[in-house]
Motif scaffolding. Structure first.
Motif, PDB file in Angstrom:
ATOM      1  N   UNK A  91       0.818  -1.210   0.000  1.00 33.60           N
ATOM      2  CA  UNK A  91       0.000   0.000   0.000  1.00 33.60           C
ATOM      3  C   UNK A  91       0.857   1.267   0.000  1.00 33.60           C
ATOM      4  N   UNK A  92       2.125   1.131   0.373  1.00 37.15           N
ATOM      5  CA  UNK A  92       3.055   2.268   0.355  1.00 37.15           C
ATOM      6  C   UNK A  92       4.092   2.115  -0.757  1.00 37.15           C
ATOM      7  N   UNK A  93       4.565   0.882  -0.946  1.00 36.37           N
ATOM      8  CA  UNK A  93       5.625   0.667  -1.932  1.00 36.37           C
ATOM      9  C   UNK A  93       5.146   0.919  -3.367  1.00 36.37           C
ATOM     10  N   UNK A  94       3.948   0.479  -3.687  1.00 36.32           N
ATOM     11  CA  UNK A  94       3.479   0.603  -5.079  1.00 36.32           C
ATOM     12  C   UNK A  94       3.298   2.066  -5.492  1.00 36.32           C
ATOM     13  N   UNK A  95       2.592   2.903  -4.720  1.00 40.58           N
ATOM     14  CA  UNK A  95       2.497   4.315  -5.155  1.00 40.58           C
ATOM     15  C   UNK A  95       3.848   5.029  -5.141  1.00 40.58           C
ATOM     16  N   UNK A  96       4.726   4.690  -4.192  1.00 41.12           N
ATOM     17  CA  UNK A  96       6.052   5.313  -4.184  1.00 41.12           C
ATOM     18  C   UNK A  96       6.860   4.940  -5.417  1.00 41.12           C
ATOM     19  N   UNK A  97       6.814   3.655  -5.789  1.00 40.02           N
ATOM     20  CA  UNK A  97       7.537   3.218  -6.987  1.00 40.02           C
ATOM     21  C   UNK A  97       6.941   3.837  -8.245  1.00 40.02           C
ATOM     22  N   UNK A  98       5.618   3.995  -8.271  1.00 49.15           N
ATOM     23  CA  UNK A  98       4.984   4.590  -9.458  1.00 49.15           C
ATOM     24  C   UNK A  98       5.421   6.040  -9.641  1.00 49.15           C
ATOM     25  N   UNK A  99       5.501   6.796  -8.555  1.00 51.00           N
ATOM     26  CA  UNK A  99       5.940   8.195  -8.657  1.00 51.00           C
ATOM     27  C   UNK A  99       7.382   8.266  -9.158  1.00 51.00           C
ATOM     28  N   UNK A 100       8.251   7.424  -8.600  1.00 55.37           N
ATOM     29  CA  UNK A 100       9.647   7.431  -9.036  1.00 55.37           C
ATOM     30  C   UNK A 100       9.796   6.998 -10.479  1.00 55.37           C
ATOM     31  N   UNK A 101       9.096   5.929 -10.874  1.00 56.76           N
ATOM     32  CA  UNK A 101       9.179   5.446 -12.256  1.00 56.76           C
ATOM     33  C   UNK A 101       8.635   6.478 -13.235  1.00 56.76           C
ATOM     34  N   UNK A 102       7.576   7.165 -12.856  1.00 61.45           N
ATOM     35  CA  UNK A 102       7.017   8.200 -13.731  1.00 61.45           C
ATOM     36  C   UNK A 102       8.030   9.311 -13.978  1.00 61.45           C
ATOM     37  N   UNK A 103       8.667   9.792 -12.921  1.00 63.87           N
ATOM     38  CA  UNK A 103       9.630  10.886 -13.074  1.00 63.87           C
ATOM     39  C   UNK A 103      10.810  10.468 -13.932  1.00 63.87           C
ATOM     40  N   UNK A 104      11.357   9.275 -13.668  1.00 68.47           N
ATOM     41  CA  UNK A 104      12.540   8.823 -14.404  1.00 68.47           C
ATOM     42  C   UNK A 104      12.206   8.549 -15.869  1.00 68.47           C
ATOM     43  N   UNK A 105      11.075   7.889 -16.123  1.00 69.50           N
ATOM     44  CA  UNK A 105      10.752   7.499 -17.494  1.00 69.50           C
ATOM     45  C   UNK A 105      10.470   8.707 -18.382  1.00 69.50           C
ATOM     46  N   UNK A 106       9.773   9.703 -17.856  1.00 66.03           N
ATOM     47  CA  UNK A 106       9.491  10.899 -18.669  1.00 66.03           C
ATOM     48  C   UNK A 106      10.778  11.675 -18.941  1.00 66.03           C
TER      49      UNK A 106
END
Length: 281
Positions: A247-262
């Motif tokens: 519940x914490x790891x998934x949204x945190x990873x999504x925010x990081x992956x979004x920033x890096x990928x863009x």
């Protein structure tokens, strides 16, 4: 005429390499935008026990109210990405226009530089908190306004630094001597030679916007419960992270992956030659 015409031929990246760097950001953005259509459960309906383990109707377990974490993840990405895109587009567009005009009019350039020096001293989080106090019901709109206002001064300095060498080129002097208007010099002669800088700046401002909007969500300055927001999910469920880490790891990873990928996508799409070093604030 432009500096491109005088430059040496630019090496091109292999299309497969560009596609590999662009694909993660594009797929993640499409998934977030289509997320509400793919969510298996409504946003606020409890489907399992609070902080339940993954399984059954909740593949990623439950949050503090027993709501499906996967469904809230799919609902919560579109507004974050939309807000970050809007901030990045506005900051990049306004800063690009102001930066191009600033190098052609020294008085305007000095005024913008002094204003940027003062604005950069204000930390983004402090600026958001001040705006939230002055605009209590602003919500996401207040966060976006703060992110745009705080991002433009730094971006103007980046564009002006990249535009200054172009403005000193001979073809600009020739166009000035021939009587071309200011807007023509800025937008038709200088701007086309700043593609690499503008693309890199857009990527960095998108990453900065994700950071600012996520920080606002974590501090509950923007979205409020029961909205589904990735940063808000981290704050709401931090107390139960040991019971259901997803519940914490998934949204945190999504925010990081979004920033890096863009950021990778913007870097891959920028022209190879003429790239200007740009560092994030």
């Amino acid at each position: 005429m432009s500096a491109d015409a005088l430059a040496a031929p630019r090496p091109r990246r292999p299309r497969a390499r560009v596609l590999v760097r662009v694909a993660p950001g594009l797929l993640l953005t499409l998934l977030a935008l289509a997320g509400p259509l793919l969510a298996p459960h409504p946003l606020d309906r409890p489907v399992t026990a609070p902080y339940a383990d993954p399984g059954g109707p909740a593949p990623l377990g439950g949050d503090q109210l027993g709501r499906d974490v996967l469904s809230r993840m799919l609902y919560g990405g579109s507004e974050l990405i939309g807000g970050a895109l809007l901030v990045a587009l506005l900051v990049t567009a306004v800063a690009t226009v102001l930066g191009c005009f600033a190098v052609l009019r020294p008085t305007l350039g000095r005024l913008l530089e002094r204003g940027a020096d003062l604005a950069i001293l204000l930390p983004p989080v402090l600026g958001m908190m001040l705006l939230a106090l002055a605009w209590p019901g602003g919500g996401r709109l207040a966060v976006i306004v703060a992110a745009v206002a705080l991002g433009i001064p730094y971006a103007v300095r980046v564009v002006a630094s990249a535009a200054a060498p172009v403005a000193a080129c001979g073809f600009i002097e020739a166009a000035t001597a021939s009587g071309e208007r200011l807007w023509y010099l800025a937008l038709r002669e200088i701007l086309p030679n700043l593609r690499a800088t503008v693309l890199a700046l857009f990527g960095l401002r998108f990453v900065a916007a994700v950071y600012v909007i996520s920080m606002a969500g974590f501090l509950q300055l923007g979205p409020q419960p029961p909205e589904a927001d990735w940063a808000l999910m981290i704050r709401e469920n931090a107390a139960g992270a040991l019971l259901n880490p997803w519940v914490v790891l998934v949204p945190g990873a999504a925010i990081g992956l979004l920033a890096v990928s863009v950021n990778l996508a913007a870097d891959a799409l920028a022209p190879t030659a003429g790239r200007t070093a740009v560092t994030a604030r």
